[in-house]
Write an enzyme that holds these catalytic residues in place. Structure first.
Site, PDB file in Angstrom:
ATOM      1  N   ASP A  43       7.826  -3.956   1.419  1.00 25.02           N
ATOM      2  CA  ASP A  43       9.142  -3.857   0.785  1.00 25.02           C
ATOM      3  C   ASP A  43      10.198  -4.442   1.709  1.00 25.02           C
ATOM      4  O   ASP A  43      10.000  -4.567   2.903  1.00 25.02           O
ATOM      5  CB  ASP A  43       9.525  -2.383   0.556  1.00 25.02           C
ATOM      6  CG  ASP A  43       8.408  -1.616  -0.115  1.00 25.02           C
ATOM      7  OD1 ASP A  43       7.582  -2.253  -0.788  1.00 25.02           O
ATOM      8  OD2 ASP A  43       8.360  -0.386   0.046  1.00 25.02           O
ATOM      9  N   TYR A  71      -0.621   1.646   9.424  1.00 28.56           N
ATOM     10  CA  TYR A  71       0.839   1.652   9.431  1.00 28.56           C
ATOM     11  C   TYR A  71       1.332   2.610  10.509  1.00 28.56           C
ATOM     12  O   TYR A  71       0.694   3.629  10.784  1.00 28.56           O
ATOM     13  CB  TYR A  71       1.396   2.128   8.088  1.00 28.56           C
ATOM     14  CG  TYR A  71       1.423   1.075   7.010  1.00 28.56           C
ATOM     15  CD1 TYR A  71       2.516   0.224   6.872  1.00 28.56           C
ATOM     16  CD2 TYR A  71       0.377   0.934   6.107  1.00 28.56           C
ATOM     17  CE1 TYR A  71       2.559  -0.735   5.871  1.00 28.56           C
ATOM     18  CE2 TYR A  71       0.405  -0.026   5.103  1.00 28.56           C
ATOM     19  CZ  TYR A  71       1.509  -0.862   4.990  1.00 28.56           C
ATOM     20  OH  TYR A  71       1.546  -1.804   4.005  1.00 28.56           O
TER      21      TYR A  71
END
Lengths: 251, 251
Positions: free
Chosen positions: B43, B103
């Site tokens: 994003d 992540y």
């Protein structure tokens, strides 16, 4: 009210200084000029995560110490921030009362540049031998005359009057130097140095000399010779400012 | 020549995208349009230290793979960089062949803002209980239907066709989640999550939910309930994009 602002962080931009930024904010808060005394004058481009400063708020300013950081942070640009404020004795002085400092120098060693480390790491395109660097660093531990690692131009300014004796000295004590590699990012290293104080550009010259060892230009034991020579020309180059960060001032 | 460019890093700025930046550089290098296939669509505002992409260089382009990163880096702005390029089989696809991703979400918890962490850390002004968060996180380990942690709006787009079976699924496997505090900077935390893959905004929703536990809004065991509910409304808020970084794509 006596108040001491201690601990802050920031990056010195070109024309602006962290001190100037804090004093401008204080002027807004106090509606009159207030001077601060910083613990350490960092060169342009050097970061400071743990810079400290002392100040005396004017008697007619009624701001509680616990609100001072918030007030400062609301009045400073985003690249400077105050992290902690506490009351201290009226005669406390951030620089004079410091008994030690911790600096961290960050660099990464690989051919390709990095978008994420570009602002605060020295990028070297050659490989380094961390074990050799760590071995070389041990020669610096202890109390020595660090003339070899101080930039001559400003040496006189950074000499420090030893307590009791009224003379300038280039003698400093290094308590520890440690090189560590980031387990998440191979090739990213940090050198942490704790000392009683540092001469002008001393940390950067130590790092530049260690890197000369790491890349094989010099042997680890050369570090002892460079130190003993008391001659700036015998040490390595001064590492770039951007990798350096004042981590902590010890009182 | 077949060539696969793998591993890169960058930050998505507002209108620009990392993919767009790389493809513009490739166009300059190859003098014709070259498309890349990224492993992960991050994003806006999410960082990527270990993004990967595959591409096929046109037959008439004579650039050795070992020079590709340098060529790319010379043609991209400073906030995007290529770190590694290697040859792969012609049918390799960076997204399809990925078997896992790591992540890292970074945040810091203290009242005062930070000039040095402002770009890539979520700042929360309340204290958190790391032990409670770590306990809550353990409920997510294993293979589960993660519907509760996926933003509904785009859920259908992020569903993944399981190999062999021709159907969309919200089932994912999380291998580990670990919360750690920076020893140098108290209050600075990182949450590392490794999984087979992630639904849309899944990591950010996991982090938002863990923080709800950390601040005492929820008990650690509530995490198991939220997971079992298969309902996005039962989980916590979505953490801000800026703290998230795609650390590694696993093949």
């Amino acid at each position: 009210m006596q108040s001491g602002e201690r601990a802050g962080e920031g990056t010195v931009a070109s024309a602006r200084t962290v001190q100037g930024e804090v004093e401008r904010a204080l002027r807004k808060i106090c509606l009159q000029p207030v001077r601060i005394a910083g613990a350490s004058r960092t060169d342009a481009g050097v970061h400071a995560r743990g810079q400290t400063a002392s100040l005396t708020l004017p008697d007619d300013v009624q701001i509680p110490t616990s609100y001072l950081c918030m007030a400062l942070n609301s009045n400073m640009l985003k690249d400077v921030s105050a992290t902690k404020a506490e009351d201290v004795d009226a005669d406390f002085h951030a620089q004079r009362d410091a008994v030690g400092k911790i600096y961290v120098y960050s660099f990464f060693s690989r051919r390709e540049r990095s978008s994420m480390l570009r602002r605060d790491h020295w990028h070297m395109r050659f490989p380094v031998d961390p074990a050799a660097m760590q071995k070389a660093a041990q020669h610096l531990i202890g109390t020595h005359d660090f003339t070899s690692f101080a930039t001559q131009l400003k040496l006189i300014q950074s000499k420090r009057i030893e307590e009791g004796k009224n003379e300038l000295t280039t003698i400093r004590t290094i308590k520890h130097i440690e090189l560590s590699e980031d387990p998440r990012i191979p090739g990213r290293f940090m050198i942490e140095v704790e000392g009683s104080g540092f001469l002008y550009q001393m940390v950067r010259t130590i790092v530049g000399s260690l890197v000369d060892v790491g890349r094989g230009y010099r042997s680890p034991d050369w570090m002892a010779e460079a130190l003993a020579a008391k001659d700036r020309r015998k040490a390595g180059p001064t590492a770039p400012a951007l990798g350096l960060c004042l981590q902590k001032v010890i009182y």
